[in-house]
Design an enzyme around this catalytic site. Structure first.
Site: not given
Ligand SMILES: *Cc1c(COP(=O)(O)O)cnc(C)c1O
Length: 363
Positions: A44, A258
């Site tokens: 799945k 950052y």
């Protein structure tokens, strides 16, 4: 700081390298742990992010005859990839009459989770069916109180599998496992005799009495278990390769990324690589995770950004000059999941669409 010459890389895009031979060996390991039952394969969610087509095809070559998916669309994809009508493909999420043409055309197996689904299926059966009974998960499946009605509803249907799912299979000491095993045995004794299935990967590891006729391992095929503390009998199957886009030397006092969360205390060699959280690298690796370069650790410096991650590659000049490419996940999949406060399941299914999927080993 200064930029260094970088071994020129043609490709600036990340590559997800999936080792099909390792998946095959994990399937064999599951078979060895399962002396009497058939080992099925859960593919799945695009085989947990790794690519349902190539994974299912290789597992079929390895002898897998029973596949499980979550949705009808996934079932169609797996059937088309297998190009063979013989393996069973069961669809967990439940039967809807509008999907009947797809079930019939692609020979998918309906899993009946509740009376309304069984009624729709009875009105025009689409081949054999499976019944899902709930034994303690309270998620999908018939409850103990629905079983008498179920007996009637199943008359004249070809029920070829009865399944249930374990809530705590990764905790071998949990009393829930035994309770679910007992309920499963009692409830299936009241149903027509057919093949039974209870065990996911964790259930297989709980031992033979949990394995019944067919098992449903997923995560084990893909190299992990849900239990981060136990020994893992499976081998890693996936690495995220991130090309080095730039190399620079930074000085003490320079910051990286950052928020300037990393401040160098000494000169460092920094590699900027072309993979970030949009490729599926957990942002939680910021300042904590690592990549491997020729097997050697390269810590993540500062924050993982959307498309780029910065690594401390001080001392790895030789490996880089030889063309070694930084690799994430692999043996560090667990650490990545743990830093992200999650399980390998989520880390794998979070691997983005951006990375090109490359398959190693026999197709
Ligand atoms: C996802 C799933 C599995 C596979 O579980 P793993 O822990 O990955 O082995 C098995 N059965 C059902 C019903 C599932 O939803």
């Amino acid at each position: 700081m200064s930029v260094l010459a970088t071994p020129s890389v043609e490709n600036t895009r990340s590559r997800l390298v999936v080792d099909l031979d390792a998946i095959a060996r994990n399937f064999q390991t599951l078979q060895k742990l399962t002396p009497t039952a058939e080992t099925g394969a859960v593919v799945k969610a695009n085989a947990y992010g790794l690519g349902a087509g190539p994974v299912a095809r290789r597992l079929m070559k390895e002898g897998a005859r029973t596949f499980f998916v979550a949705t009808v669309e996934e079932g169609v994809e797996v059937r088309e990839a297998l190009a063979d009508p013989t393996p069973d493909i069961w669809v967990f999420s439940g039967y809807r009459a509008k999907d009947r043409p797809l079930y019939v055309k692609h020979r998918l197996g309906a899993v009946l989770n509740q009376p309304g689904e069984t009624a729709q299926f009875r009105a025009a059966p689409a081949g054999p069916c499976a019944v899902h009974i709930d034994t303690g998960m309270s998620r999908l499946g018939y409850g103990a109180g629905d079983i008498s009605g179920l007996l009637n509803a199943l008359q004249n249907l070809d029920v070829s599998l009865v399944m249930s799912h374990l809530a705590c299979s990764e905790e071998s000491a949990s009393t829930n496992n035994l309770r679910q095993l007992e309920r499963f045995t009692a409830l299936t004794n009241a149903l027509p005799e057919t093949r039974l299935s209870l065990a996911n990967t964790g259930g297989v590891l709980l031992g033979e009495r949990y394995q019944f006729d067919v098992t449903r391992p997923g995560i084990g095929l893909y190299g992990a278990t849900a239990d981060l503390s136990a020994d893992n009998p499976f081998e890693p199957v996936v690495t995220l390769e991130a090309p080095i886009l730039q190399l620079r030397e930074i000085d003490a006092g320079d910051t990286v990324g950052y928020g300037a969360t990393y401040v160098a205390h000494s000169p460092r060699l920094v590699a900027t690589v072309g993979a970030g959280y949009a490729d599926g690298l957990p942002r939680a690796l910021s300042g904590a995770g690592c990549a491997r370069i020729a097997g050697l650790r390269a810590p993540v410096l500062g924050r993982v950004s959307m498309d780029l991650t910065t690594l401390d590659v001080t001392g790895l000049e030789h490996e880089i000059s030889q063309g070694a490419v930084p690799e994430f996940l692999g043996p560090d999949l667990y650490q990545a999941a743990a830093l992200d406060n999650t399980l390998p399941y989520e880390t794998l299914t979070g691997l983005g669409a951006r990375a090109e999927r490359i398959y190693k080993g026999t197709p």
